[in-house]
Scaffold this active site. Structure first.
Site, PDB file in Angstrom:
ATOM      1  N   LYS A 100       3.193   4.313  -1.188  1.00 14.13           N
ATOM      2  CA  LYS A 100       3.315   5.313  -2.567  1.00 14.13           C
ATOM      3  C   LYS A 100       4.626   6.017  -2.340  1.00 14.13           C
ATOM      4  O   LYS A 100       5.129   6.654  -1.492  1.00 14.13           O
ATOM      5  CB  LYS A 100       2.141   6.523  -2.559  1.00 14.13           C
ATOM      6  CG  LYS A 100       0.809   5.745  -2.630  1.00 14.13           C
ATOM      7  CD  LYS A 100       0.217   5.485  -1.307  1.00 14.13           C
ATOM      8  CE  LYS A 100      -1.205   4.755  -1.579  1.00 14.13           C
ATOM      9  NZ  LYS A 100      -1.893   4.231  -0.419  1.00 14.13           N
TER      10      LYS A 100
ATOM     11  N   ASP B 100      16.400  10.793  -9.091  1.00 15.44           N
ATOM     12  CA  ASP B 100      17.724  11.151  -8.923  1.00 15.44           C
ATOM     13  C   ASP B 100      18.510  10.921  -7.751  1.00 15.44           C
ATOM     14  O   ASP B 100      19.546  11.447  -7.283  1.00 15.44           O
ATOM     15  CB  ASP B 100      18.149  12.264  -9.493  1.00 15.44           C
ATOM     16  CG  ASP B 100      18.029  12.465 -10.971  1.00 15.44           C
ATOM     17  OD1 ASP B 100      17.753  11.415 -11.684  1.00 15.44           O
ATOM     18  OD2 ASP B 100      17.804  13.578 -11.477  1.00 15.44           O
TER      19      ASP B 100
ATOM     20  N   HIS C 261       0.762  -1.276  -0.051  1.00 14.84           N
ATOM     21  CA  HIS C 261       0.032   0.153  -0.086  1.00 14.84           C
ATOM     22  C   HIS C 261       0.803   1.119  -0.111  1.00 14.84           C
ATOM     23  O   HIS C 261       0.503   2.235   0.145  1.00 14.84           O
ATOM     24  CB  HIS C 261      -0.848   0.237   1.123  1.00 14.84           C
ATOM     25  CG  HIS C 261      -2.071   1.054   1.063  1.00 14.84           C
ATOM     26  ND1 HIS C 261      -2.119   2.142   1.979  1.00 14.84           N
ATOM     27  CD2 HIS C 261      -3.151   1.207   0.323  1.00 14.84           C
ATOM     28  CE1 HIS C 261      -3.425   2.727   1.703  1.00 14.84           C
ATOM     29  NE2 HIS C 261      -3.717   2.310   0.896  1.00 14.84           N
TER      30      HIS C 261
ATOM     31  N   LYS D 186      -4.200  10.619   5.889  1.00 19.97           N
ATOM     32  CA  LYS D 186      -3.836  10.026   6.774  1.00 19.97           C
ATOM     33  C   LYS D 186      -2.954  10.959   7.629  1.00 19.97           C
ATOM     34  O   LYS D 186      -1.926  11.324   7.330  1.00 19.97           O
ATOM     35  CB  LYS D 186      -2.938   8.528   6.465  1.00 19.97           C
ATOM     36  CG  LYS D 186      -3.938   7.638   5.602  1.00 19.97           C
ATOM     37  CD  LYS D 186      -3.418   8.355   4.011  1.00 19.97           C
ATOM     38  CE  LYS D 186      -3.781   7.015   3.063  1.00 19.97           C
ATOM     39  NZ  LYS D 186      -5.264   6.614   2.940  1.00 19.97           N
TER      40      LYS D 186
ATOM     41  N   ASP E  92      -0.178  15.979  21.014  1.00 17.93           N
ATOM     42  CA  ASP E  92       0.122  16.785  21.843  1.00 17.93           C
ATOM     43  C   ASP E  92       1.089  18.097  20.984  1.00 17.93           C
ATOM     44  O   ASP E  92       1.931  18.715  21.505  1.00 17.93           O
ATOM     45  CB  ASP E  92       1.153  16.211  22.820  1.00 17.93           C
ATOM     46  CG  ASP E  92       0.464  15.471  23.762  1.00 17.93           C
ATOM     47  OD1 ASP E  92      -0.645  15.383  23.833  1.00 17.93           O
ATOM     48  OD2 ASP E  92       1.376  14.762  24.603  1.00 17.93           O
TER      49      ASP E  92
ATOM     50  N   HIS F 154      -9.371  11.186   2.133  1.00 17.76           N
ATOM     51  CA  HIS F 154      -8.555  10.172   2.098  1.00 17.76           C
ATOM     52  C   HIS F 154      -7.079  10.182   2.769  1.00 17.76           C
ATOM     53  O   HIS F 154      -6.406   9.563   2.890  1.00 17.76           O
ATOM     54  CB  HIS F 154      -8.347  10.025   0.423  1.00 17.76           C
ATOM     55  CG  HIS F 154      -7.611   8.346   0.485  1.00 17.76           C
ATOM     56  ND1 HIS F 154      -6.461   8.348  -0.176  1.00 17.76           N
ATOM     57  CD2 HIS F 154      -7.975   7.247   0.385  1.00 17.76           C
ATOM     58  CE1 HIS F 154      -5.908   7.163  -0.389  1.00 17.76           C
ATOM     59  NE2 HIS F 154      -6.945   6.361   0.044  1.00 17.76           N
TER      60      HIS F 154
END
Length: 400
Positions: free
Chosen positions: A148, A153, A146, A320, A325, A318
């Site tokens: 990405k 370079d 999952h 995450k 704190d 979508h």
């Protein structure tokens, strides 16, 4: 009656075989993995929340690559944006730039073979990640890559929640606009993204590239202190648990899917008991069946204990994010659900710099303002269809 009995028996046997496959596959998986984390790094980090801005930047950086381009996505759609992305990669390969493209088998199952062959013919080194194989076919079909990751370079990299396709650029009527968080890293952290890509590449192709120095040019230090931590169906729960148990004042969570493990759920309840403010942002409109209903039992209890829960109402959320704190902010590919905790290969960036944390929190709070605060009344007064879906979602929440 005999026919019905035979069908029921066959169904039970299939379930038993799947259960045995999963248990044995999980046991083998756990025996082969180990905790991986990289040292604290210093990098420049830019944040993208819109697909048009991200892909304008990403495509431009790829077009300016001189030596190599390494790309890993969970989903690459066969649509105008996916094809444009592949065309840019093919053009660079034809120019003589090394291009490696790694796609998750399940997430990219619909990509036509013709497109893959054209990419290979143009000189792109291509492989699928996590193709199901014997033994434990069912278990391995559930373990997804999952992550990405894009590395260009060896000097800059990308990590986050966006995949490649038209919905990520606000062209899906149901999920428009698409809200997500993606990070552009320039500095020491790029080497860690490079290593994780090359490890995933080696796992699928048996091509060992980690010792090639040109993939690891001397990095330039940046102002943001951070750490890249990958996970492979284990240790993510432990990492999040430790962060939540250490919270003293506030916990902010954003995720498209909120299906916590028993341990994480108990950690959140304990945090509320000691007076920690807990805020959770989830989509009002889901992109998959059952995922919203699977969250209801957890959200009801948390709301009753004083948590603030919002349903994002300005499109599809979508992103995450986990902020503890105002001293640590996590963002990456992992969702706040059992699949990310126990099955998927994920990669996250944990940031410790006050300025980037403030920026991420401001983005999060803007998205909370675009949400509707959910109450117990909202979650207790469901339609008959929603009640049935919640009932079905409970036993399969591990796989959603």
């Amino acid at each position: 009656m005999k026919v019905i009995g035979f069908i029921l028996l066959a169904f039970v046997l299939i379930l038993l075989l799947l259960y045995v496959d999963f248990v044995l596959g999980r046991r083998q998986h756990l025996s082969s993995i180990y905790r991986k984390s990289y040292p604290m790094r210093q990098s420049h980090i830019d944040v993208f929340t819109r697909g048009d801005a991200l892909f304008t930047d990403l495509f431009s950086e790829i077009e300016h690559a001189n030596e190599h381009i390494h790309v890993l996505f969970y989903i690459l759609k066969d649509d105008p944006y996916g094809r444009r992305f592949l065309q840019i990669l093919k053009n660079k390969a034809l120019e003589g730039v090394e291009v490696r493209l790694l796609l998750d088998w399940a997430g990219c199952f619909s990509v036509p073979r013709k497109i893959v062959n054209e990419a290979k013919q143009a000189g792109i080194h291509f492989s699928y990640s996590h193709k199901p194989k014997f033994p434990f076919l069912f278990y391995r079909s559930q373990v997804r890559n999952h992550r990405k990751i894009t590395v260009i370079d060896g000097k800059l990299g990308y990590i986050g929640g966006f995949n490649v396709g038209k919905e990520y650029l606000n062209e899906d009527p149901k999920l428009n606009p698409w809200r997500d968080y993606h990070l552009k890293v320039m500095g020491e952290g790029v080497h860690d993204l490079q290593r994780e890509f090359l490890k995933d590449w080696e796992e699928e192709t048996q091509e060992h590239l980690l010792s090639i120095p040109t993939y690891f040019p001397e990095p330039v230090s940046g102002p943001i202190r951070h750490q890249i931590i990958p996970s492979e169906g284990f240790y993510l729960e432990e990492t999040f648990s430790g962060m939540i148990r250490g919270a003293e004042t506030s916990i902010h969570i954003g995720s498209p899917y909120f299906i916590p493990s028993k341990r994480i759920f108990q950690d959140l309840l304990a945090a509320l008991d000691r007076g920690v403010e807990v805020t959770i942002l989830v989509p009002q409109t889901p992109d998959h069946a059952f995922v919203r209903e699977a969250s209801f039992p957890y959200l009801r209890t948390l709301i009753s204990k004083g948590a603030n829960v919002y349903g994002y109402a300005k499109g599809f959320y979508h992103a995450k994010i986990l902020i503890i704190d105002d001293r640590i902010c996590d963002s990456g590919s992992a969702n706040f659900d059992k699949r990310s905790f126990f099955l998927n290969h994920e990669i996250n960036c944990y940031m410790y710099d006050p300025d980037i944390i403030s920026l991420m929190k401001n983005i999060y709070e803007t998205d909370v303002k675009d949400g509707k605060k959910l109450s117990l009344h909202d979650l207790n007064h469901l339609s008959f269809k929603q009640k049935i879906m919640e009932w079905i979602a409970r036993p399969i929440s591990y796989f959603l």
